[in-house]
Write a protein that holds these residues in place. Sequence first.
Motif: not given
Length: 426
Positions: A298-302
């Motif tokens: 999720d951190g990469v996606k955001q």
Amino acid sequence: MNEEAKLLRQVRIIDPVANSDRQQDVLLVNGRVATIETSLTNYPQHTAVVDARGMVLGTGLVDLYSHSAEPGNESRETLQELAETAAAGGFTQIAILPDTVPAINNPDILASLQQRSKNLCSRDVTLPQIHFWAAAFANTQTMNELAELKTASVGFTGKYNLGELYLLKQMLEYIKPWQKPVAIALTDKPLSGMGVAREGAASIRQGLLGNPAYSETATIAAALEIIAAINTPVHIMRVSTQRSVELIASAKQRGVPITASTTWMHLLHDTETLDSYDPNLRLEPPLGNKNDRLGLIDGVKQGIIDAIAIDHRAYTYEEKTVSFAQTPPGVVGLSIALPLLWQRFVSSGEWTALELWKALSSRPLSCLQRATLPISALDATELVLFAPTQTWLASSNNLKSPANNTLWRDRQITGKVIQTWRGKNS
């Protein structure tokens, strides 16, 4: 000089800088984009015409940090083999950490490696440009001659425990006027002890000595306070826990000048995978628990986690054919990371192709504070042609490296890099 022209018919163009994902005809001349049109009819004689439907043309991939076994351990992998495996995986720029033997901690060693890489790239323009990080400290007390290293190196890097953060403070104050990239790995060895797996229910079940998540998060939390106070930009390497992502997100919201990366393996695997005790799952930092992996994804996606690093590290068969706890940490991955990440996140619909490409291309360049161009620009030079559905066998010849430390050795992989271009004048 005869120009080499190639027309890619209806190729999918992924341009992370222009935030564009479209399908068009692309004419390449000497590895440069000459023309992009919906349907191109006017092109030079003797142009190689390729039906590229289903293929992807994107900006060249950039690896923030990997390890070179040359100098010091060439039996693992030479610098040329490292460059060849990177090119096979679509990378047009790679940055090498200073833990060579001898370490990259003085101008003579740096100059020697740069000349070696320059010779390689001048002989073969498909090989990636190689940057070198310089070690900030020779030991826990002595700072290297950073002023002598700043021009030739891509930046400075180091590992810090909680009790050594005064060294980080010292370096950040010293280099602040230079606006030079700084990359740091943060984990506290006294807290992690001899742990080889992320502490939790899985590590207890597996009988593996645990390394608690707070060995990383406590050090990151303390380092963020120092970075905020000094205001020197810093890149945080090898983020591996969900709580670290939360700390980084909060710091970014406060305007702390940081970027961050995780490794491709920490996105694909977690502690549950260690039931196999495969030594190629032994990493530093160790694979996180399931919630850590989901937090990193999720951190990469955001965009909280700016980049995906490969952290490629070659070992011989003998070095890795030992028990899990005794094996040295690290795996190779430059030639296989793109197809495996694409298959896991893009083919599944969890990420868009642009989200993956940004994390592997434009955002790593930003972390290195280097400029990049959209591939729609006429002078774009760093490109990769990728076939997401083509299958291939990850044999020694295809991986372009003698190193044996990968889970996917001799396995079929879906997604293949067809060609990379670094441009004849780049």
